[in-house]
Design a protein around this motif. Structure first.
Motif, mmCIF file in Angstrom:
data_model
loop_
_atom_site.group_PDB
_atom_site.id
_atom_site.type_symbol
_atom_site.label_atom_id
_atom_site.label_comp_id
_atom_site.label_asym_id
_atom_site.label_seq_id
_atom_site.Cartn_x
_atom_site.Cartn_y
_atom_site.Cartn_z
ATOM 1 N N SER A 1 0.822 -1.211 0.000
ATOM 2 C CA SER A 1 0.000 0.000 0.000
ATOM 3 C C SER A 1 0.856 1.260 0.000
ATOM 4 O O SER A 1 0.353 2.348 -0.281
ATOM 5 N N SER A 2 2.123 1.140 0.329
ATOM 6 C CA SER A 2 3.023 2.290 0.317
ATOM 7 C C SER A 2 3.374 2.667 -1.120
ATOM 8 O O SER A 2 3.216 1.871 -2.036
ATOM 9 N N ASP A 3 3.868 3.903 -1.287
ATOM 10 C CA ASP A 3 4.243 4.304 -2.647
ATOM 11 C C ASP A 3 5.592 3.682 -3.025
ATOM 12 O O ASP A 3 6.314 3.152 -2.182
ATOM 13 N N LEU A 4 5.907 3.744 -4.305
ATOM 14 C CA LEU A 4 7.072 3.038 -4.829
ATOM 15 C C LEU A 4 8.381 3.554 -4.235
ATOM 16 O O LEU A 4 9.294 2.775 -3.957
ATOM 17 N N ASP A 5 8.470 4.865 -4.005
ATOM 18 C CA ASP A 5 9.689 5.430 -3.413
ATOM 19 C C ASP A 5 9.949 4.838 -2.030
ATOM 20 O O ASP A 5 11.085 4.494 -1.694
ATOM 21 N N ARG A 6 8.881 4.729 -1.256
ATOM 22 C CA ARG A 6 9.034 4.207 0.107
ATOM 23 C C ARG A 6 9.385 2.722 0.093
ATOM 24 O O ARG A 6 10.251 2.285 0.848
ATOM 25 N N VAL A 7 8.741 1.950 -0.765
ATOM 26 C CA VAL A 7 9.046 0.524 -0.858
ATOM 27 C C VAL A 7 10.496 0.325 -1.295
ATOM 28 O O VAL A 7 11.226 -0.488 -0.719
ATOM 29 N N SER A 8 10.907 1.056 -2.312
ATOM 30 C CA SER A 8 12.279 0.925 -2.821
ATOM 31 C C SER A 8 13.298 1.279 -1.751
ATOM 32 O O SER A 8 14.304 0.567 -1.564
ATOM 33 N N LEU A 9 13.066 2.381 -1.030
ATOM 34 C CA LEU A 9 13.983 2.772 0.042
ATOM 35 C C LEU A 9 14.015 1.702 1.133
ATOM 36 O O LEU A 9 15.090 1.329 1.622
ATOM 37 N N LEU B 1 17.264 -5.989 1.178
ATOM 38 C CA LEU B 1 16.364 -6.989 0.609
ATOM 39 C C LEU B 1 16.040 -6.751 -0.859
ATOM 40 O O LEU B 1 15.396 -7.588 -1.500
ATOM 41 N N ALA B 2 16.481 -5.640 -1.408
ATOM 42 C CA ALA B 2 16.099 -5.269 -2.777
ATOM 43 C C ALA B 2 16.514 -6.322 -3.799
ATOM 44 O O ALA B 2 15.814 -6.561 -4.789
ATOM 45 N N ARG B 3 17.656 -6.968 -3.579
ATOM 46 C CA ARG B 3 18.175 -7.927 -4.557
ATOM 47 C C ARG B 3 17.258 -9.125 -4.761
ATOM 48 O O ARG B 3 17.338 -9.804 -5.787
ATOM 49 N N HIS B 4 16.382 -9.380 -3.804
ATOM 50 C CA HIS B 4 15.491 -10.534 -3.912
ATOM 51 C C HIS B 4 14.290 -10.263 -4.828
ATOM 52 O O HIS B 4 13.600 -11.199 -5.232
ATOM 53 N N PHE B 5 14.042 -8.977 -5.154
ATOM 54 C CA PHE B 5 12.829 -8.633 -5.890
ATOM 55 C C PHE B 5 13.055 -7.909 -7.212
ATOM 56 O O PHE B 5 12.178 -7.950 -8.079
ATOM 57 N N GLY B 6 14.193 -7.267 -7.380
ATOM 58 C CA GLY B 6 14.419 -6.526 -8.609
ATOM 59 C C GLY B 6 13.331 -5.486 -8.824
ATOM 60 O O GLY B 6 13.022 -4.703 -7.932
ATOM 61 N N ASP B 7 12.736 -5.503 -10.027
ATOM 62 C CA ASP B 7 11.679 -4.530 -10.315
ATOM 63 C C ASP B 7 10.281 -5.103 -10.100
ATOM 64 O O ASP B 7 9.288 -4.514 -10.522
ATOM 65 N N ARG B 8 10.195 -6.221 -9.415
ATOM 66 C CA ARG B 8 8.892 -6.860 -9.180
ATOM 67 C C ARG B 8 8.224 -6.243 -7.947
ATOM 68 O O ARG B 8 7.927 -6.910 -6.961
ATOM 69 N N LEU B 9 8.002 -4.936 -8.035
ATOM 70 C CA LEU B 9 7.408 -4.159 -6.954
ATOM 71 C C LEU B 9 6.114 -3.530 -7.456
ATOM 72 O O LEU B 9 6.113 -2.774 -8.435
#
Length: 220
Positions: free
Chosen positions: A111-119, A126-134
């Motif tokens: 439910s958070s915006d993309l900037d917050r999820v990415s940060l 943990l970013a390496r586990h998902f790539g752009d699958r956000l």
């Protein structure tokens, strides 16, 4: 899917409270920013009202009460949250190992915006586990508890909702996953459930299973 030994085609993780221990931090930020605009809201009440929901839902809540928040409320809230997360956010214990061992395709639906999820994912490693699958509430018309976001994520991942497993920590998220026709596991290992009966709360919302430690991810 067999609840005890599921074999999903896709696992969809919520971010806040499932991957990162952020819910208390974000609710404190919300309480503090609202106070700047003359609105009193305790952290406990923020958790009750807005856990698992978007910042837009906060605006809608107060609008329904006849109280329109100032135009700069959302930018102020976002800035406070991002600053707080950058300095204090931690991953949920054990989640990195779970993600490293997963053989099933996975993504994030938040439910958070993309900037917050990415940060959040960058700060906690943990970013390496998902790539752009956000996938976020910004990408759909109706956020949780509507099923739109989970159905959008499944469509993007080319997965059948009936063969999709959702990991959620909020009532709105559990309801959204069930409305999408997915299996939903409730997770209550975040700090925001330390003094609340998360198992009862998420079970009542319809979770197929509730667990409290990532080390128990695959345990029945």
């Amino acid at each position: 899917m067999d609840q005890d030994r599921p074999k999903p085609d896709l696992i969809v993780f919520d971010c806040d409270g499932v991957l990162v221990d952020s819910e208390l931090l974000s609710c404190r930020c919300l309480s503090e920013v609202l106070a700047q605009f003359g609105v009193q809201l305790t952290v406990e009440r923020a958790l009750e009202l807005f856990l698992g929901r978007s910042a837009k839902a906060v605006e809608e809540h107060y609008r329904d009460l006849g109280q329109v928040l100032p135009q700069d409320f959302l930018p102020c809230l976002k800035a406070r949250v991002l600053e707080t997360f950058a300095g204090a956010l931690q991953p949920i214990p054990g989640v990195g190992l779970v993600l490293s061992e997963l053989k099933t395709p996975c993504c994030v639906a938040s439910s958070s915006d993309l900037d917050r999820v990415s940060l959040s994912l960058d700060v906690t490693g943990l970013a390496r586990h998902f790539g752009d699958r956000l996938y976020t509430a910004q990408m759909v018309r109706h956020g949780k508890p509507a099923p739109d976001l989970f159905l959008h994520a499944a469509a993007k991942m080319l997965a059948d909702p009936a063969r999709t497993l959702v990991i959620e920590d909020s009532v709105s998220g559990v309801r959204a996953g069930k409305a999408a026709g997915m299996t939903v596991w409730g997770f209550v290992g975040g700090g925001h459930y330390r003094d609340r009966d998360g198992r009862a709360i998420l079970s009542a919302a319809g979770a197929d299973r509730v667990f409290g430690r990532m080390s128990d991810f695959w345990e029945a």
